[in-house]
Design a protein around this motif. Sequence first.
Motif, PDB file in Angstrom:
ATOM      1  N   ASP A   1       0.829  -1.201   0.000  1.00 10.39           N
ATOM      2  CA  ASP A   1       0.000   0.000   0.000  1.00 10.39           C
ATOM      3  C   ASP A   1       0.869   1.259   0.000  1.00 10.39           C
ATOM      4  N   ALA A   2       1.924   1.274   0.829  1.00  8.92           N
ATOM      5  CA  ALA A   2       2.821   2.432   0.889  1.00  8.92           C
ATOM      6  C   ALA A   2       3.520   2.651  -0.449  1.00  8.92           C
ATOM      7  N   LEU A   3       3.973   1.572  -1.069  1.00  7.58           N
ATOM      8  CA  LEU A   3       4.631   1.694  -2.373  1.00  7.58           C
ATOM      9  C   LEU A   3       3.654   2.193  -3.435  1.00  7.58           C
ATOM     10  N   SER A   4       2.433   1.673  -3.417  1.00 12.14           N
ATOM     11  CA  SER A   4       1.421   2.101  -4.388  1.00 12.14           C
ATOM     12  C   SER A   4       1.103   3.582  -4.229  1.00 12.14           C
ATOM     13  N   GLN A   5       1.002   4.033  -2.986  1.00 12.56           N
ATOM     14  CA  GLN A   5       0.700   5.440  -2.728  1.00 12.56           C
ATOM     15  C   GLN A   5       1.849   6.341  -3.182  1.00 12.56           C
ATOM     16  N   ALA A   6       3.078   5.904  -2.952  1.00  7.84           N
ATOM     17  CA  ALA A   6       4.240   6.733  -3.272  1.00  7.84           C
ATOM     18  C   ALA A   6       4.616   6.683  -4.752  1.00  7.84           C
ATOM     19  N   LEU A   7       4.483   5.512  -5.368  1.00  6.53           N
ATOM     20  CA  LEU A   7       4.994   5.324  -6.726  1.00  6.53           C
ATOM     21  C   LEU A   7       3.906   5.071  -7.771  1.00  6.53           C
ATOM     22  N   GLY A   8       2.678   4.855  -7.335  1.00  9.87           N
ATOM     23  CA  GLY A   8       1.636   4.439  -8.260  1.00  9.87           C
ATOM     24  C   GLY A   8       1.800   2.956  -8.562  1.00  9.87           C
ATOM     25  N   PRO A   9       0.825   2.357  -9.233  1.00  8.31           N
ATOM     26  CA  PRO A   9       0.884   0.913  -9.461  1.00  8.31           C
ATOM     27  C   PRO A   9       2.067   0.471 -10.322  1.00  8.31           C
ATOM     28  N   ALA A  10       2.396   1.224 -11.365  1.00  9.32           N
ATOM     29  CA  ALA A  10       3.510   0.827 -12.235  1.00  9.32           C
ATOM     30  C   ALA A  10       4.839   0.947 -11.508  1.00  9.32           C
ATOM     31  N   GLY A  11       5.015   2.006 -10.735  1.00  9.41           N
ATOM     32  CA  GLY A  11       6.247   2.184  -9.980  1.00  9.41           C
ATOM     33  C   GLY A  11       6.403   1.139  -8.900  1.00  9.41           C
ATOM     34  N   MET A  12       5.286   0.779  -8.259  1.00  7.10           N
ATOM     35  CA  MET A  12       5.327  -0.272  -7.241  1.00  7.10           C
ATOM     36  C   MET A  12       5.788  -1.584  -7.869  1.00  7.10           C
ATOM     37  N   ALA A  13       5.256  -1.899  -9.033  1.00  7.26           N
ATOM     38  CA  ALA A  13       5.655  -3.138  -9.716  1.00  7.26           C
ATOM     39  C   ALA A  13       7.136  -3.104 -10.080  1.00  7.26           C
ATOM     40  N   ARG A  14       7.612  -1.960 -10.594  1.00  3.40           N
ATOM     41  CA  ARG A  14       9.026  -1.864 -10.958  1.00  3.40           C
ATOM     42  C   ARG A  14       9.923  -1.981  -9.726  1.00  3.40           C
TER      43      ARG A  14
ATOM     44  N   LEU B   1      11.903   7.461 -14.934  1.00  4.41           N
ATOM     45  CA  LEU B   1      12.749   7.283 -13.754  1.00  4.41           C
ATOM     46  C   LEU B   1      13.698   6.112 -13.959  1.00  4.41           C
ATOM     47  N   THR B   2      14.873   6.238 -13.401  1.00  8.62           N
ATOM     48  CA  THR B   2      15.822   5.131 -13.437  1.00  8.62           C
ATOM     49  C   THR B   2      15.444   4.119 -12.364  1.00  8.62           C
ATOM     50  N   GLN B   3      15.997   2.920 -12.475  1.00  2.00           N
ATOM     51  CA  GLN B   3      15.758   1.909 -11.445  1.00  2.00           C
ATOM     52  C   GLN B   3      16.270   2.396 -10.087  1.00  2.00           C
ATOM     53  N   ALA B   4      17.384   3.116 -10.095  1.00  2.64           N
ATOM     54  CA  ALA B   4      17.943   3.639  -8.840  1.00  2.64           C
ATOM     55  C   ALA B   4      16.987   4.650  -8.205  1.00  2.64           C
ATOM     56  N   GLN B   5      16.369   5.507  -9.009  1.00  3.34           N
ATOM     57  CA  GLN B   5      15.414   6.474  -8.475  1.00  3.34           C
ATOM     58  C   GLN B   5      14.181   5.768  -7.902  1.00  3.34           C
TER      59      GLN B   5
ATOM     60  N   ARG C   1      14.090   2.699  -6.762  1.00  2.46           N
ATOM     61  CA  ARG C   1      14.536   2.002  -5.550  1.00  2.46           C
ATOM     62  C   ARG C   1      14.618   2.979  -4.377  1.00  2.46           C
ATOM     63  N   GLN C   2      15.169   4.157  -4.618  1.00  2.00           N
ATOM     64  CA  GLN C   2      15.294   5.170  -3.560  1.00  2.00           C
ATOM     65  C   GLN C   2      13.914   5.613  -3.076  1.00  2.00           C
ATOM     66  N   MET C   3      13.016   5.942  -3.996  1.00  2.00           N
ATOM     67  CA  MET C   3      11.674   6.398  -3.621  1.00  2.00           C
ATOM     68  C   MET C   3      10.908   5.290  -2.892  1.00  2.00           C
ATOM     69  N   GLY C   4      11.019   4.062  -3.360  1.00  2.00           N
ATOM     70  CA  GLY C   4      10.328   2.953  -2.729  1.00  2.00           C
ATOM     71  C   GLY C   4      10.847   2.663  -1.331  1.00  2.00           C
ATOM     72  N   THR C   5      12.157   2.693  -1.182  1.00  2.00           N
ATOM     73  CA  THR C   5      12.760   2.454   0.131  1.00  2.00           C
ATOM     74  C   THR C   5      12.348   3.544   1.112  1.00  2.00           C
ATOM     75  N   GLU C   6      12.321   4.795   0.640  1.00  2.00           N
ATOM     76  CA  GLU C   6      11.886   5.896   1.499  1.00  2.00           C
ATOM     77  C   GLU C   6      10.422   5.730   1.906  1.00  2.00           C
ATOM     78  N   ALA C   7       9.557   5.326   0.971  1.00  2.00           N
ATOM     79  CA  ALA C   7       8.134   5.138   1.279  1.00  2.00           C
ATOM     80  C   ALA C   7       7.937   4.017   2.287  1.00  2.00           C
ATOM     81  N   LEU C   8       8.664   2.918   2.105  1.00  2.00           N
ATOM     82  CA  LEU C   8       8.560   1.798   3.049  1.00  2.00           C
ATOM     83  C   LEU C   8       9.057   2.197   4.439  1.00  2.00           C
ATOM     84  N   THR C   9      10.168   2.908   4.489  1.00  2.00           N
ATOM     85  CA  THR C   9      10.731   3.327   5.772  1.00  2.00           C
ATOM     86  C   THR C   9       9.802   4.311   6.476  1.00  2.00           C
ATOM     87  N   LYS C  10       9.210   5.230   5.725  1.00  2.00           N
ATOM     88  CA  LYS C  10       8.273   6.198   6.308  1.00  2.00           C
ATOM     89  C   LYS C  10       7.042   5.498   6.868  1.00  2.00           C
TER      90      LYS C  10
END
Length: 144
Positions: free
Chosen positions: A18-31, A90-94, A96-105
Amino acid sequence: MIDVSKLTLEDIRLLGIDALSQALGPAGMARFMQQFEMGSGDYTRDRDKLLGNPTFEEIAGRIKERRRQQAESSNAAPPKFTKMIDVTNLTQAQIRQMGTEALTKALGIEGMKQFMQKSEMESRDYRQDRDENDRNPSHSYHLL
């Protein structure tokens, strides 16, 4: 942030998705999730074993049936995403960074670690199931 010490791994997984979906949207969460899956094996061989070689007519029939079923169950509210970002640039690194931040938050550092461990365990489970099915075809699962 949530106290994850009182949650099951499944609860942590659902909150993390849910946090990843909210932060990245469905496509970003999947990536994001795909970066941490441990892929291996021969996808073409595995796909052919599971799906066979359906004809165009069989595929079209399955699509029509799935659309009919979805139309019948359309009473369910579609998921709402607060953020629909375009992750194609977005690059894979970007991601990964956004997803990790969303999960940590959402889950804290310990929750983020547990989420990642749960994701890695599930990708290993697929390989173990696939390998068992190769050894004992009578236990294979049927898709579609």
